[in-house]
Design a protein around this motif. Structure first.
Motif, short mmCIF file in Angstrom:
data_model
loop_
_atom_site.label_atom_id
_atom_site.label_comp_id
_atom_site.label_asym_id
_atom_site.label_seq_id
_atom_site.Cartn_x
_atom_site.Cartn_y
_atom_site.Cartn_z
N ARG A 193 37.94 6.58 44.46
CA ARG A 193 36.95 7.59 44.87
C ARG A 193 37.55 8.66 45.79
O ARG A 193 37.03 9.77 45.88
CB ARG A 193 35.78 6.92 45.57
N ASP A 194 38.64 8.33 46.49
CA ASP A 194 39.24 9.23 47.47
C ASP A 194 40.53 9.88 46.99
O ASP A 194 41.13 10.67 47.71
CB ASP A 194 39.52 8.47 48.78
N ALA A 195 40.96 9.54 45.78
CA ALA A 195 42.26 10.01 45.28
C ALA A 195 42.10 11.15 44.29
O ALA A 195 41.07 11.27 43.62
CB ALA A 195 43.01 8.84 44.62
N THR A 196 43.13 11.97 44.19
CA THR A 196 43.18 12.99 43.15
C THR A 196 43.58 12.32 41.83
O THR A 196 44.03 11.16 41.81
CB THR A 196 44.21 14.07 43.50
N HIS A 197 43.46 13.04 40.73
CA HIS A 197 43.88 12.48 39.45
C HIS A 197 45.36 12.09 39.50
O HIS A 197 45.77 11.05 38.97
CB HIS A 197 43.65 13.49 38.32
N THR A 198 46.19 12.94 40.13
CA THR A 198 47.62 12.64 40.23
C THR A 198 47.86 11.37 41.02
O THR A 198 48.67 10.51 40.63
CB THR A 198 48.38 13.82 40.88
N GLU A 199 47.14 11.21 42.14
CA GLU A 199 47.30 10.01 42.98
C GLU A 199 46.78 8.77 42.27
O GLU A 199 47.31 7.67 42.47
CB GLU A 199 46.57 10.21 44.30
N ARG A 200 45.79 8.93 41.42
CA ARG A 200 45.25 7.79 40.68
C ARG A 200 46.26 7.21 39.70
O ARG A 200 46.19 6.03 39.35
CB ARG A 200 43.98 8.21 39.94
N LEU A 201 47.18 8.05 39.25
CA LEU A 201 48.19 7.62 38.28
C LEU A 201 49.54 7.32 38.92
O LEU A 201 50.46 6.88 38.22
CB LEU A 201 48.37 8.70 37.20
N ASP A 202 49.68 7.52 40.22
CA ASP A 202 50.95 7.35 40.92
C ASP A 202 51.17 5.87 41.25
O ASP A 202 50.42 5.30 42.05
CB ASP A 202 50.94 8.18 42.21
N PRO A 203 52.19 5.22 40.70
CA PRO A 203 52.42 3.80 40.99
C PRO A 203 52.73 3.52 42.46
O PRO A 203 52.56 2.39 42.91
CB PRO A 203 53.59 3.43 40.08
N GLU A 204 53.19 4.54 43.21
CA GLU A 204 53.40 4.36 44.65
C GLU A 204 52.07 4.13 45.37
O GLU A 204 52.04 3.61 46.48
CB GLU A 204 54.11 5.58 45.25
N ASN A 205 50.98 4.53 44.72
CA ASN A 205 49.64 4.32 45.27
C ASN A 205 49.05 3.02 44.75
O ASN A 205 47.84 2.90 44.59
CB ASN A 205 48.73 5.50 44.90
N GLY A 206 49.88 2.05 44.48
CA GLY A 206 49.39 0.79 43.95
C GLY A 206 50.14 -0.40 44.50
O GLY A 206 51.31 -0.30 44.87
N LEU A 207 49.44 -1.53 44.55
CA LEU A 207 50.04 -2.80 44.93
C LEU A 207 49.57 -3.87 43.95
O LEU A 207 48.36 -3.97 43.68
CB LEU A 207 49.64 -3.22 46.34
N PRO A 208 50.46 -4.69 43.41
CA PRO A 208 50.02 -5.82 42.60
C PRO A 208 49.61 -6.96 43.52
O PRO A 208 50.42 -7.46 44.31
CB PRO A 208 51.27 -6.16 41.78
N LEU A 209 48.37 -7.36 43.44
CA LEU A 209 47.85 -8.41 44.32
C LEU A 209 47.07 -9.43 43.51
O LEU A 209 46.42 -9.09 42.52
CB LEU A 209 46.92 -7.80 45.38
N VAL A 210 47.16 -10.70 43.93
CA VAL A 210 46.31 -11.71 43.31
C VAL A 210 44.86 -11.35 43.60
O VAL A 210 44.55 -10.62 44.55
CB VAL A 210 46.65 -13.13 43.82
N ALA A 211 43.95 -11.87 42.78
CA ALA A 211 42.57 -11.41 42.78
C ALA A 211 41.91 -11.49 44.16
O ALA A 211 41.18 -10.59 44.57
CB ALA A 211 41.77 -12.20 41.76
N THR A 212 42.16 -12.58 44.91
CA THR A 212 41.52 -12.73 46.23
C THR A 212 41.99 -11.64 47.18
O THR A 212 41.18 -10.99 47.86
CB THR A 212 41.83 -14.11 46.82
N LEU A 213 43.30 -11.41 47.26
CA LEU A 213 43.82 -10.38 48.14
C LEU A 213 43.39 -8.99 47.68
O LEU A 213 43.12 -8.11 48.50
CB LEU A 213 45.35 -10.46 48.21
N ASP A 214 43.31 -8.79 46.36
CA ASP A 214 42.85 -7.51 45.83
C ASP A 214 41.43 -7.21 46.30
O ASP A 214 41.12 -6.09 46.72
CB ASP A 214 42.90 -7.54 44.30
N ALA A 215 40.54 -8.22 46.25
CA ALA A 215 39.16 -8.03 46.70
C ALA A 215 39.10 -7.70 48.19
O ALA A 215 38.34 -6.82 48.61
CB ALA A 215 38.33 -9.27 46.38
#
Length: 272
Positions: A193-215
């Motif tokens: 909701r707070d990211a631009t389209h470019t930021e939404r696709l940027d893998p630097e703006n992501g972390l792989p987390l197990v489901a509990t930590l993701d929530a």
């Protein structure tokens, strides 16, 4: 015998039996018979795909997709360990040669999984804001079709974003090092909701987390500092089993990722 060997994936999904409107037993849209694999050209159906049986199939196809975050296997085991496979008529109705509201994943010409399209998810999904975001993307005339598809796949936890985020962390959770794909989520640091389209696709703006930590991360109950150390809200003190003392990212975040993490901390009240 099938020309392609396809095992029944143990999804553990609870799937209520389909019953007719009068409550009587009926043929199951997710059959408990061992159906042979289908090719698109072998799918046959009667009627126009409108009715409670097909609606049941659509609803639960979306529900399973939302729970496993990937295309639904044609063959799977439910929470009781029963073997299930998809009814050919229902497949025909939702597929590209029917109402075109689902995509087929094919292997050697056989249908091995089904992925509901955004229009079907928006209609039957319980994903709340995700369904609303998908509808906005489908109506955004400023997007080219390639970018639109990338953004839709990303919002659904699929596609290039997920693949790139997992690749950056060798296919493992950034905290626990768990490598089981079914429980890993590609979580946006700066929320959709707070990211631009470019930021939404940027893998630097992501972390792989197990489901509990993701929530926990998605709701702002945890974050990470510039050194990758886990930060927690005071409210988690009453739930000590959710996180462990000393948890941290498996490697130090890059400068660009630190910028995203800084925004995550500020938005969720970890920094003034």
């Amino acid at each position: 015998m099938d020309e392609l060997s396809l095992p029944y994936e143990d999804l553990g999904i609870e799937l209520p039996d389909y019953k007719k409107e009068d409550g009587s037993a009926a043929s199951q849209p997710f059959s408990r018979s061992s159906h042979a694999l289908f090719r698109r050209k072998t799918l046959k159906s009667d009627g126009n795909g409108v009715g409670p049986r097909t609606e049941y199939f659509k609803k639960h196809l979306v529900s399973i997709f939302e729970q496993i975050s990937r295309p639904v296997p044609y063959r799977f085991k439910d929470h009781l360990g029963r073997k299930r496979s998809m009814d050919g008529g229902c497949l025909k109705f939702v597929g590209p040669d029917g109402q075109d509201i689902a995509e087929f994943v094919e292997q050697d010409g056989y249908i091995v999984a089904v992925k509901p399209k955004p229009v079907l998810i928006a209609q039957y999904g319980a994903m709340g804001p995700v369904a609303a975001d998908l509808e906005l993307l489908t109506k955004d005339t400023s997007l080219g079709e390639t970018q639109r598809k990338q953004l839709i796949d990303t919002r659904l936890g699929q596609g290039q974003f997920r693949s790139a985020v997992l690749a950056m962390w060798q296919g493992r959770c950034a905290v626990t090092s768990c490598s089981l794909p079914a429980v890993l989520r590609a979580s946006h640091i700066v929320a959709w909701r707070d990211a631009t389209h470019t930021e939404r696709l940027d893998p630097e703006n992501g972390l792989p987390l197990v489901a509990t930590l993701d929530a926990l991360f998605d709701t702002g109950l945890i974050s990470f500092n510039d050194q990758g150390e886990l930060l927690t809200k005071a409210s988690l003190q009453d739930h000590p089993n959710l996180v462990e003392s000393g948890m941290r990212l498996c490697r130090s975040p890059s400068p660009k990722m630190r910028d995203y993490l800084c925004r995550h901390r500020k938005y969720n009240g970890f920094e003034d």
